[in-house]
Every structure is written in C-alpha cells, then in structure tokens.
Enzyme design. Sequence first.
Site, PDB file in Angstrom:
ATOM      1  N   HIS A 162       3.572   1.742  -1.890  1.00  0.00           N
ATOM      2  CA  HIS A 162       3.789   1.997  -3.321  1.00  0.00           C
ATOM      3  C   HIS A 162       2.495   2.477  -3.985  1.00  0.00           C
ATOM      4  O   HIS A 162       2.513   3.410  -4.788  1.00  0.00           O
ATOM      5  CB  HIS A 162       4.213   0.707  -4.035  1.00  0.00           C
ATOM      6  CG  HIS A 162       5.519   0.131  -3.596  1.00  0.00           C
ATOM      7  ND1 HIS A 162       5.613  -1.072  -2.948  1.00  0.00           N
ATOM      8  CD2 HIS A 162       6.802   0.587  -3.729  1.00  0.00           C
ATOM      9  CE1 HIS A 162       6.885  -1.361  -2.711  1.00  0.00           C
ATOM     10  NE2 HIS A 162       7.632  -0.362  -3.157  1.00  0.00           N
ATOM     11  N   ASP A 205       0.808  -1.220   0.000  1.00  0.00           N
ATOM     12  CA  ASP A 205       0.000   0.000   0.000  1.00  0.00           C
ATOM     13  C   ASP A 205       0.845   1.276   0.000  1.00  0.00           C
ATOM     14  O   ASP A 205       0.351   2.332  -0.386  1.00  0.00           O
ATOM     15  CB  ASP A 205      -0.959   0.005   1.196  1.00  0.00           C
ATOM     16  CG  ASP A 205      -2.144  -0.916   0.956  1.00  0.00           C
ATOM     17  OD1 ASP A 205      -2.219  -1.501  -0.146  1.00  0.00           O
ATOM     18  OD2 ASP A 205      -2.990  -1.055   1.855  1.00  0.00           O
TER      19      ASP A 205
HETATM   20  P1  AMP Z   1      11.176   0.356  -3.102  1.00  0.00           P
HETATM   21  O1  AMP Z   1      10.346  -0.578  -3.921  1.00  0.00           O
HETATM   22  O2  AMP Z   1      11.399  -0.101  -1.703  1.00  0.00           O
HETATM   23  O3  AMP Z   1      12.435   0.783  -3.821  1.00  0.00           O
HETATM   24  O4  AMP Z   1      10.312   1.681  -2.954  1.00  0.00           O
HETATM   25  C1  AMP Z   1       9.839   2.372  -4.075  1.00  0.00           C
HETATM   26  C2  AMP Z   1       9.285   3.708  -3.648  1.00  0.00           C
HETATM   27  O5  AMP Z   1       8.220   3.497  -2.728  1.00  0.00           O
HETATM   28  C3  AMP Z   1      10.327   4.576  -2.931  1.00  0.00           C
HETATM   29  O6  AMP Z   1      10.159   5.928  -3.349  1.00  0.00           O
HETATM   30  C4  AMP Z   1       9.963   4.384  -1.481  1.00  0.00           C
HETATM   31  O7  AMP Z   1      10.325   5.469  -0.666  1.00  0.00           O
HETATM   32  C5  AMP Z   1       8.448   4.273  -1.571  1.00  0.00           C
HETATM   33  N1  AMP Z   1       7.895   3.606  -0.388  1.00  0.00           N
HETATM   34  C6  AMP Z   1       8.243   2.384   0.102  1.00  0.00           C
HETATM   35  N2  AMP Z   1       7.561   2.134   1.233  1.00  0.00           N
HETATM   36  C7  AMP Z   1       6.776   3.214   1.470  1.00  0.00           C
HETATM   37  C8  AMP Z   1       5.850   3.572   2.494  1.00  0.00           C
HETATM   38  N3  AMP Z   1       5.587   2.767   3.517  1.00  0.00           N
HETATM   39  N4  AMP Z   1       5.245   4.786   2.407  1.00  0.00           N
HETATM   40  C9  AMP Z   1       5.515   5.630   1.393  1.00  0.00           C
HETATM   41  N5  AMP Z   1       6.374   5.350   0.386  1.00  0.00           N
HETATM   42  C10 AMP Z   1       7.000   4.163   0.426  1.00  0.00           C
END
Ligand code: AMP
Length: 279
Positions: A34, A32
């Site tokens: 993402h 959620d």
């Molecule tokens: P990742 O797949 O972990 O590389 O994350 C992709 C994007 O989703 C990045 O910009 C993260 O900061 C964002 N993201 C991951 N988890 C969260 C969360 N709990 N709340 C808001 N954004 C998130």
Amino acid sequence: MPIFKDIASLRQWRQSLRGTLAFVPTMGNLHDGHLALVRLAAARAEQVLVSIYVNPLQFGPQEDFAQYPRSLDKDLQQLHAAGCSTVFTPDDALMYPRGRKDLSIIIPPHSLAKVLCGASRPGHFAGVCTVVNKLLQMVQPEILILGEKDYQQLRIVQQMVADMNMTVQVLPGPVQREADGLAYSSRNARLSPGERQMAPRLAATLFDLVQRSTPQASVAELALAGRESLEQAGFVVDYLELRDSETLQAVNIAQPGARWFAAAHLGQTRLIDNVMIPL
Ligand code: AMP
C-alpha cells in the site's frame, strides 16, 4: 493530516484544493505494498488521499469479512510517514445508508469478472466496482492508483472507467514483495509461522513458470506441473492459469505479455498472485 469521516467535509476540502489529486483506495491494515502506491501517488500528484474502508459488499457470506484484519491507529501513523495528505475513513452507514439490499450496483463484464477469482467469488467484482464508483464520486480525483497485485480487479476497474466514460486516469502500481518473494497482503498476517515459511512458494512457482514459458512450451503441461508443485507443498489450489493481460481470456501460447495467475489456500488463508511473461 486531516481525516474525513463524512462527505460534506471531504467535499469542502476537495473544492478548496489546488493541483492534482491522486486517490489510493484501501481496506486498511496497511503494508509496504500500500505504501508504495502512496509514494507513487505522491510522485504523480500534488495531493494524495487514501481511503480506508473494509467493504462488506465485496465479501461473500462464507468469506472473512468479520476476521479481516483492522489496525486504524497504526495505519494512520504509517500514512503520515509516507507523505499522504488526507485520509477518508467512511463507515457502513455513510457508504450504504439504505442498507446493502436493493442497491444500485455496477455489474462488470462477465468475460472479465466471471473468470479467475470471479469464478469462486460470485458478486465480488460487482461489490468492488460499486464501492470504487461510489468512492470516486465522493473523492473526485484526477488519478486513481491500483496495485497489480489484484490484477483482475485492476483490469475490471479500468474497464468500468472506460465503459462509464469516467475521466479519472487509472495508474497501476507494480506488485511489491517481501525479500523472499511473497507479495505483501493484509491477509499474510493470518498465516501461522509454518504457513508463512511455505507461502513464498506461490510466487516462486509463478516465476518458475514464467522462466519456462516459451512459445513452443505446452501451457497445459506447465500449468499441471505448477499445480502439482504447489499441492505437494501443502497448498489447496483454486486456479493456476495463463491468461491474456488485457482480455483475461485463457491463452494456449506462452508468449510475452501473457500472465500467469494463481489463487491458493494455505490453511484458512487464501493467497493470490500473478506474474507477466516479460515483453
Ligand atoms: P486492499 O487493501 O487489499 O484492498 O488493497 C488496496 C490496494 O493496494 C489495491 O489496489 C491493491 O491491489 C494494492 N496492493 C495490495 N497489496 C499489494 C502489493 N503487494 N503490491 C502492490 N499493490 C498492492
């Protein structure tokens, strides 16, 4: 929902687009957090492109690249339902056709990238900047959406965009949390049931520190109390620090706008989180 795996068809699609394009880079195994970024993107732009790519360049040799959870089919279903227009799923051969050694890379400023997660993950943020830069060249969006969950990453990419005179607008999305406060993360799936029960303590500690943060409070004492409470709960703390939200430098007055940052291991899983002292 078109899914592009190569640059030529992505560029062709991009050239035929009308309206603003917002881009949400991810490493997949979507949750959620993402999907909230996808919805933010859809509210700000006519078209939304999500990339799914687990970037080997940002993982250290001892880190969990091989074990990083991957779930492409489920991700695609969720994206479709969330209103994503297009998905880009490059592979290593497309991203690094000459391999990953002897590559042109982007080195972010040490003041931002050698602190917090950068202190224990050498090369991590150079890997992030390099892949984000490559993806931006391929996708050519007007808006880049990044989550505040990875706040240090957000600040470093903002700085890269400014320093390299890129025209893309960086739009941060707030941290999304489970009902018990745990920030959504792809790595949460790897917590055992017992660890999952304990995991919300990380966010609870940060919110508690924010509550106790006043300009008169001793930042060192607050940090020590927070660290002890996490250690008693079974976390192995990497860092728990108050830093300036823009420069990421340590601050010793707990004033509004400063931010508590934490990284800690629960068993094999490394969790990070941050909470700002409200303005
Ligand atoms: P990742 O797949 O972990 O590389 O994350 C992709 C994007 O989703 C990045 O910009 C993260 O900061 C964002 N993201 C991951 N988890 C969260 C969360 N709990 N709340 C808001 N954004 C998130």
